[in-house]
Motif scaffolding. Structure first.
Motif, PDB file in Angstrom:
ATOM      1  N   PHE A  37      35.710  41.024  47.091  1.00  0.00           N
ATOM      2  CA  PHE A  37      36.920  40.006  46.933  1.00  0.00           C
ATOM      3  C   PHE A  37      35.239  39.501  46.514  1.00  0.00           C
ATOM      4  CE2 PHE A  37      40.552  39.811  49.766  1.00  0.00           C
ATOM      5  CZ  PHE A  37      40.627  41.401  50.231  1.00  0.00           C
ATOM      6  N   GLU A  46      39.673  36.015  46.176  1.00  0.00           N
ATOM      7  CA  GLU A  46      40.866  36.711  46.012  1.00  0.00           C
ATOM      8  C   GLU A  46      40.476  38.154  46.675  1.00  0.00           C
ATOM      9  OE1 GLU A  46      41.872  35.651  42.021  1.00  0.00           O
ATOM     10  OE2 GLU A  46      39.502  36.454  40.782  1.00  0.00           O
ATOM     11  N   PHE A  47      40.958  38.902  45.975  1.00  0.00           N
ATOM     12  CA  PHE A  47      41.020  40.456  46.219  1.00  0.00           C
ATOM     13  C   PHE A  47      40.999  40.476  44.649  1.00  0.00           C
ATOM     14  CE2 PHE A  47      41.353  44.394  47.499  1.00  0.00           C
ATOM     15  CZ  PHE A  47      41.856  44.984  46.029  1.00  0.00           C
ATOM     16  N   VAL A  48      39.224  41.968  44.812  1.00  0.00           N
ATOM     17  CA  VAL A  48      39.095  42.767  43.338  1.00  0.00           C
ATOM     18  C   VAL A  48      39.075  43.949  43.433  1.00  0.00           C
ATOM     19  CG1 VAL A  48      36.885  42.990  41.565  1.00  0.00           C
ATOM     20  CG2 VAL A  48      37.351  40.592  43.114  1.00  0.00           C
ATOM     21  N   TYR A  59      41.952  50.479  45.324  1.00  0.00           N
ATOM     22  CA  TYR A  59      42.779  49.970  45.034  1.00  0.00           C
ATOM     23  C   TYR A  59      42.416  48.350  44.071  1.00  0.00           C
ATOM     24  CZ  TYR A  59      45.199  51.703  48.956  1.00  0.00           C
ATOM     25  OH  TYR A  59      45.140  52.938  49.422  1.00  0.00           O
ATOM     26  N   TYR A  60      42.932  47.994  42.756  1.00  0.00           N
ATOM     27  CA  TYR A  60      42.415  47.029  41.702  1.00  0.00           C
ATOM     28  C   TYR A  60      43.239  46.081  41.655  1.00  0.00           C
ATOM     29  CZ  TYR A  60      39.363  50.787  40.691  1.00  0.00           C
ATOM     30  OH  TYR A  60      38.198  51.688  41.058  1.00  0.00           O
ATOM     31  N   ALA A  61      42.920  44.570  41.449  1.00  0.00           N
ATOM     32  CA  ALA A  61      43.623  43.514  41.200  1.00  0.00           C
ATOM     33  C   ALA A  61      44.256  43.448  39.658  1.00  0.00           C
ATOM     34  CB  ALA A  61      42.640  42.222  41.248  1.00  0.00           C
ATOM     35  N   ASP A  62      45.804  43.394  39.252  1.00  0.00           N
ATOM     36  CA  ASP A  62      45.450  43.181  37.338  1.00  0.00           C
ATOM     37  C   ASP A  62      44.406  42.777  36.891  1.00  0.00           C
ATOM     38  OD1 ASP A  62      48.829  42.514  38.778  1.00  0.00           O
ATOM     39  OD2 ASP A  62      48.311  44.194  38.873  1.00  0.00           O
ATOM     40  N   SER A  63      43.938  41.720  37.160  1.00  0.00           N
ATOM     41  CA  SER A  63      42.961  41.048  36.912  1.00  0.00           C
ATOM     42  C   SER A  63      41.250  41.978  35.893  1.00  0.00           C
ATOM     43  CB  SER A  63      42.257  40.083  37.133  1.00  0.00           C
ATOM     44  OG  SER A  63      41.971  39.757  38.419  1.00  0.00           O
ATOM     45  N   LYS A  65      41.495  45.384  36.920  1.00  0.00           N
ATOM     46  CA  LYS A  65      41.808  46.931  36.100  1.00  0.00           C
ATOM     47  C   LYS A  65      41.659  47.527  34.850  1.00  0.00           C
ATOM     48  CE  LYS A  65      45.444  47.913  38.604  1.00  0.00           C
ATOM     49  NZ  LYS A  65      47.308  47.709  38.743  1.00  0.00           N
ATOM     50  N   ARG A 107      44.892  44.405  50.020  1.00  0.00           N
ATOM     51  CA  ARG A 107      44.896  43.196  49.320  1.00  0.00           C
ATOM     52  C   ARG A 107      44.281  41.615  50.341  1.00  0.00           C
ATOM     53  NH1 ARG A 107      47.640  46.810  46.785  1.00  0.00           N
ATOM     54  NH2 ARG A 107      47.069  47.493  44.721  1.00  0.00           N
ATOM     55  N   ARG A 108      44.341  41.539  51.343  1.00  0.00           N
ATOM     56  CA  ARG A 108      44.666  40.224  51.856  1.00  0.00           C
ATOM     57  C   ARG A 108      43.780  40.976  53.193  1.00  0.00           C
ATOM     58  NH1 ARG A 108      49.199  39.276  55.978  1.00  0.00           N
ATOM     59  NH2 ARG A 108      48.542  37.349  55.644  1.00  0.00           N
TER      60      ARG A 108
END
Length: 125
Positions: A37, A46-48, A59-63, A65, A107-108
């Motif tokens: 994060f 925020e999740f990374v 898993y990835y954050a859209d920002s 990816k 993601r939480r």
């Protein structure tokens, strides 16, 4: 309990790369997920990215990816975050976290049981 130590932060120019590492110690047999994060000044954490400790799910954050890659070395109880094409917006303190015993929504932030001390990443324009 599990202890986490992050390394690899620093100052880099936009477009550059950094690799973060997070080494776990203690009751590492209980780890089921390791995630990254970040928290920028004045913003919420925020999740990374995250990786399940068994299997190949990531898993990835859209920002991030396509620019960041999470990987793990189970033998070393270490997770890595390779960050390429860095942008000034990536500037933040990056934290490593673990989920123990049971996989929950990755993601939480509230679903993580342990956190490292954080490592600063600064991207200059």
């Amino acid at each position: 309990q599990v202890q986490l130590v992050e390394n690899g932060g620093g100052l880099v120019q936009a477009g550059g790369s950094l690799r973060l590492s997070c080494a776990a110690s203690g009751r590492t047999s209980s780890i089921v997920t390791m995630g990254w994060f970040r928290q920028a000044p004045g913003k919420e954490r925020e999740f990374v990215a995250a990786a399940l400790w068994s299997g190949a799910m990531t898993y990835y954050a859209d920002s991030v990816k396509g620019r960041f890659t999470i990987s793990r070395d189970n033998a070393l109880n270490t997770v890595y975050l390779q960050m390429n094409s860095l942008k000034p917006d990536d500037t933040a303190v990056y934290y490593c976290g673990t989920q123990l015993w049971r996989v929950r929504e990755v993601r939480r932030e509230v679903n993580y049981d342990n956190w490292g001390q954080g490592t600063q990443v600064t991207v200059s324009s």
